[in-house]
Design an enzyme around this catalytic site. Sequence first.
Site, PDB file in Angstrom:
ATOM      1  N   GLU A 274       0.886  -1.171   0.000  1.00 14.14           N
ATOM      2  CA  GLU A 274       0.000   0.000   0.000  1.00 14.14           C
ATOM      3  C   GLU A 274       0.911   1.205   0.000  1.00 14.14           C
ATOM      4  O   GLU A 274       1.531   1.533   1.009  1.00 14.14           O
ATOM      5  CB  GLU A 274      -0.913  -0.033   1.232  1.00 14.14           C
TER       6      GLU A 274
ATOM      7  N   CYS B 246      -1.686   9.097   2.721  1.00 17.59           N
ATOM      8  CA  CYS B 246      -1.635   8.589   1.347  1.00 17.59           C
ATOM      9  C   CYS B 246      -2.990   8.735   0.656  1.00 17.59           C
ATOM     10  O   CYS B 246      -3.046   8.918  -0.555  1.00 17.59           O
ATOM     11  CB  CYS B 246      -1.189   7.128   1.343  1.00 17.59           C
TER      12      CYS B 246
END
Length: 454
Positions: free
Chosen positions: A227, A261
């Site tokens: 990720e 993010c």
Amino acid sequence: MESVNPTTEETIDSYAEYTDGEVETALEEADRAFADWSQTEIRERQQLLANAAEILRNNKQEYAELITREMGKPVSQAVAEVEKCAWGCEFYAERAIELLQNEVIGTVPEAKAYVRYEPLGVVLAVMPWNYPFWQAFRFAAPTLAAGNVGVLKHASNVPGCALAIEEVFEKAGFPESAFSSLLIGSSKVDDVITNSRVRAVTVTGSEFAGKAVAETAGRELKKTVLELGGSDPFVVLEDAPLESAVETAVTARNQNSGQSCIAAKRFVVVDEVYDEFTDRFVEGVRELEVGDPLDESTDVGPQARAGLMEELHEQVEQSREAGATVVTGGKPLEGDGHFYPPTVLTDVPRDCPAASEETFGPVAAVIRADDAEEAIEIANRTRYGLGGSVWTEDLERGERLAGRIEAGCVFVNEIVKSDPRVPFGGIKDSGYGRELSQQGIHEFVNEKTVWVQE
């Protein structure tokens, strides 16, 4: 290994990095722990996760203040992070037995065939500093529920958080070494990955970190979940509910001081409402309170490290030199701490850093689109594919356009977020694999086919 307060720039504490021998011992103990933990009844695993959730809730202020001191998150947001960790543990405490039950497959009348989900072994997690508790628990809860053992290599600027997380599982009653933290630098990660006791690796972090880990793990034929970064588009159409869109946009870009993010980073607004949205967005951004993250009234705290702030400012300067207009913010604040003000850029050129790179801080790029078609084209004009959102009163239209945005998750009229109930992850340079929900707990299991012939 030093823990430095980004608000005061004072050293909180120093920690001795693990020697090679200590790392080897920790992995040996984790491997031994797996032998018993993998055979533990799933209901017992669920109960221990429920215990961890209770410990988190009972000590949320203490853990939140630790997060704030080590990486600067506003304390109210840090409390919410700890509460979310408890929720993640509770989700798998309630649902693990359902998510891991055998899946029966129809074959022929005289045979029984099914898939059973068995743990792999020791799973290494390389985790970042920006959500120092949530990222670790997002990995740990499903991994431990499945019967695996977790080893955490946390970011070097949050060692206190790493040890506190390990302590949560100890207090919850997990067997010794079922979950452990390794205080090591990035240079030692390859050696851990190649250790024969480690069976799989998950990474949340930068593209560079993800690629490096995937390369090493690939040579070792070890499963990985990545990720990585994001440059999420926030698409505002002409019929968007502007009041909620603007309110959400301000939060979506500036929560966690912009260090997320899945923060909205590129605000793609159709021409018809561009000026109104931008004016209201800038007004909302200017109202944010920047200051001491331990003050409950603070909205935006410091950047986690000086180098991160400097890199962010360089991206802003390069974008400005390329033709972008700095409407508000745009330079570090004077005084102690690594404070960068909420910043809005308009007239953003296509190839400048604000439009083409991940800006990991409170910097928003507002980009004009002629219509919905161009907005979707701009939204997909990125090497990233983590999340995105679409804002429109026409929900059917929003759902259609969500299907055209290249990302692992897309929300209509809602902030992009991770939620234990739904899978989370990205595509393209944002990584691969999924965390959370059923898909997350299935990432690190052996999906074993069993065929019984009558």
